[in-house]
Design an enzyme around this catalytic site. Structure first.
Site, mmCIF file in Angstrom:
data_model
loop_
_atom_site.group_PDB
_atom_site.id
_atom_site.type_symbol
_atom_site.label_atom_id
_atom_site.label_comp_id
_atom_site.label_asym_id
_atom_site.label_seq_id
_atom_site.Cartn_x
_atom_site.Cartn_y
_atom_site.Cartn_z
ATOM 1 N N GLU A 251 16.135 -3.567 12.448
ATOM 2 C CA GLU A 251 15.133 -2.521 12.036
ATOM 3 C C GLU A 251 14.922 -1.268 13.271
ATOM 4 O O GLU A 251 14.827 -2.545 13.843
ATOM 5 C CB GLU A 251 14.673 -3.497 11.078
ATOM 6 C CG GLU A 251 12.961 -2.739 10.221
ATOM 7 C CD GLU A 251 11.850 -3.224 9.544
ATOM 8 O OE1 GLU A 251 12.527 -3.135 8.525
ATOM 9 O OE2 GLU A 251 11.000 -4.188 10.272
ATOM 10 N N TYR B 51 10.922 5.264 9.270
ATOM 11 C CA TYR B 51 12.124 4.044 9.261
ATOM 12 C C TYR B 51 13.828 4.212 9.366
ATOM 13 O O TYR B 51 14.598 4.732 8.816
ATOM 14 C CB TYR B 51 11.554 3.314 7.780
ATOM 15 C CG TYR B 51 11.633 1.967 7.494
ATOM 16 C CD1 TYR B 51 11.506 0.940 7.651
ATOM 17 C CD2 TYR B 51 13.414 1.897 6.985
ATOM 18 C CE1 TYR B 51 11.715 -0.026 8.042
ATOM 19 C CE2 TYR B 51 14.087 0.983 6.780
ATOM 20 C CZ TYR B 51 12.621 0.009 7.433
ATOM 21 O OH TYR B 51 13.724 -1.231 7.451
#
Ligand code: GDP
Ligand code: MN
Length: 390
Positions: free
Chosen positions: A197, A109
């Site tokens: 992101e 992530y």
């Protein structure tokens, strides 16, 4: 402002982030053609909507033939895809991204956000990606690494390396991660982003880092100087009530209740919504008509609020400093007549020219309900709503 995954991938790739090769499709046939054009033996077909959680909602599929790509695309086009992040209506699928499938050894992530406390860009990363950051923060908070970037220096190479080591990366992956981190940071800063992101950022079977998903949001107040970003706007992904209000310079957020709100100032609007809740009601919206509201602007605010079919009662609450109560009152009367209203309207005015404003409301001959204080206004709006709903 949000953009689509494929648009974010194109931007990030320009800054140096490795992304899979892919192509956009506006029809099932085109999706199948994209697969043939890309070559290979497996493709990932991805609904382009402004929401994450598409995988779990059936909006992402690994396909083995170009017919399968076409057929899956056919089930997606025109569908309202409901994910964990959308409301019950979901978001319409009108564009599909087809890319060569990657072979995944590990999902990481990576996120860039604005940290309000330090007033700086903060990097959040985890060696355990794939799931949403909110879930990750609950299920595996110890895996999260955070790093704040000094804007005067930018993201230094040693900092990026430190983060790569902390994520357990090895050998050539360290240099790849440094490139990716610095690219994301520059894209964020140079394009007035508010969020970047990459989830998942994967390590492939061969050991290389690739961005499999990408998300970017931008500061709407800076769009005037970023025409190349502004043109990526996709109105099909927005709440139509909010886009229409924005076109008229009104700040509007649609909610689920039935008491429509027309208020000046964001703070007073928030307080009024709280008071409605305290009185036992539910606001249908947040609406700030701003300062210097003319009668015309008030009428426009009424139109915006009334476009929501759930609205049973309207509460007008104005604390006039720059505004003038008499103008607002004229606007209310004008809106009532022009729009042929039948629903109850509660009006609370305070501040500049309040006597004249009240006189206009009270002598209008219209069934307007006057209120003295914010609490009084909220109570009267909820009582009127309960009479109708009963
Ligand atoms: P999201 O659910 O909206 O965040 O969409 P993602 O783009 O993150 O895709 C969801 C999931 O699909 C990912 O976490 C992966 O597990 C899987 N996925 C996406 N692309 C590929 C791929 O190229 N190969 C494989 N094997 N899985 C993929
Ligand atoms: Mn994702």
């Amino acid at each position: 402002m949000d953009i689509h995954e494929y648009q974010a991938k194109e931007i990030l790739s320009r800054f140096g982030v490795p992304v899979p090769r892919g192509g956009l499709a506006y029809s099932p046939e085109q999706a199948g053609y994209r697969a043939r054009e890309l070559g290979g033996s497996a493709w990932v077909v991805k609904a382009q909507i402004h929401s994450g959680g598409r995988g779990a909602a059936g909006g992402v599929k690994l396909c083995r033939t170009d017919e399968e790509v076409r057929d899956f695309a056919a089930t997606l086009f025109g569908r309202q895809l409901v994910t964990k992040q959308t409301d019950a209506n979901g978001k319409g699928v009108y564009r599909i991204w087809v890319e060569g499938a990657s072979d995944i050894a590990q999902e990481l992530y990576l996120g860039f956000v604005l940290d309000r406390k330090s007033e700086r860009i903060m990097i959040v990363a985890s060696a355990h990606g794939g799931m949403e950051i909110e879930d990750l923060a609950v299920s595996d908070p110890a895996s999260l690494r955070r790093m704040v970037v000094d804007p005067a220096v930018g993201l230094a190479e040693y900092q990026a390396r430190e983060l790569a080591f902390a994520l357990g990366l090895r050998g050539g992956q360290i240099a790849q991660m440094v490139t990716i981190l610095r690219a994301c940071y520059r894209a964020y800063r140079d394009l007035d982003a508010t969020m970047v992101e990459i989830n998942p950022l994967v390590i492939t079977g061969k050991g290389d880092l690739v961005a499999l998903d990408a998300k970017m949001s931008f500061d709407t107040n800076a769009l005037f100087r970023r025409p190349e970003i502004a043109e990526l706007r996709d109105r099909s992904q927005e709440d139509p009530r909010e886009s229409a209000a924005g076109d008229h310079g009104l700040s509007y957020v649609g909610l689920d209740g039935d008491i429509g709100c027309i208020i000046n100032g964001a703070g007073l609007a928030m307080a009024s919504m709280d008071m409605i809740k305290l009185a036992g009601g539910e606001p249908a919206n947040f609406l700030d008509i701003g300062g210097g509201a003319s009668p015309e602007r008030v009428v426009r605010a009424f139109r915006t609020v009334l476009a929501d079919r759930n609205v049973l009662v309207i509460l007008v609450n104005i604390f006039a400093g720059i505004n003038r109560c008499d103008w607002v009152a004229e606007g209310v009367v004008q809106a009532y007549r022009e729009l042929g209203l039948t629903l109850p309207v509660v009006v609370r005015l305070a501040g500049t020219n309040v006597e004249e404003g009240r006189r206009i409301v009270d002598t209008s001959g219209l069934p307007l309900i006057s209120a003295d204080t914010l609490a009084d206004a909220a109570a009267k709006a909820v009582a009127a709503r309960n009479r109708i709903a009963a």
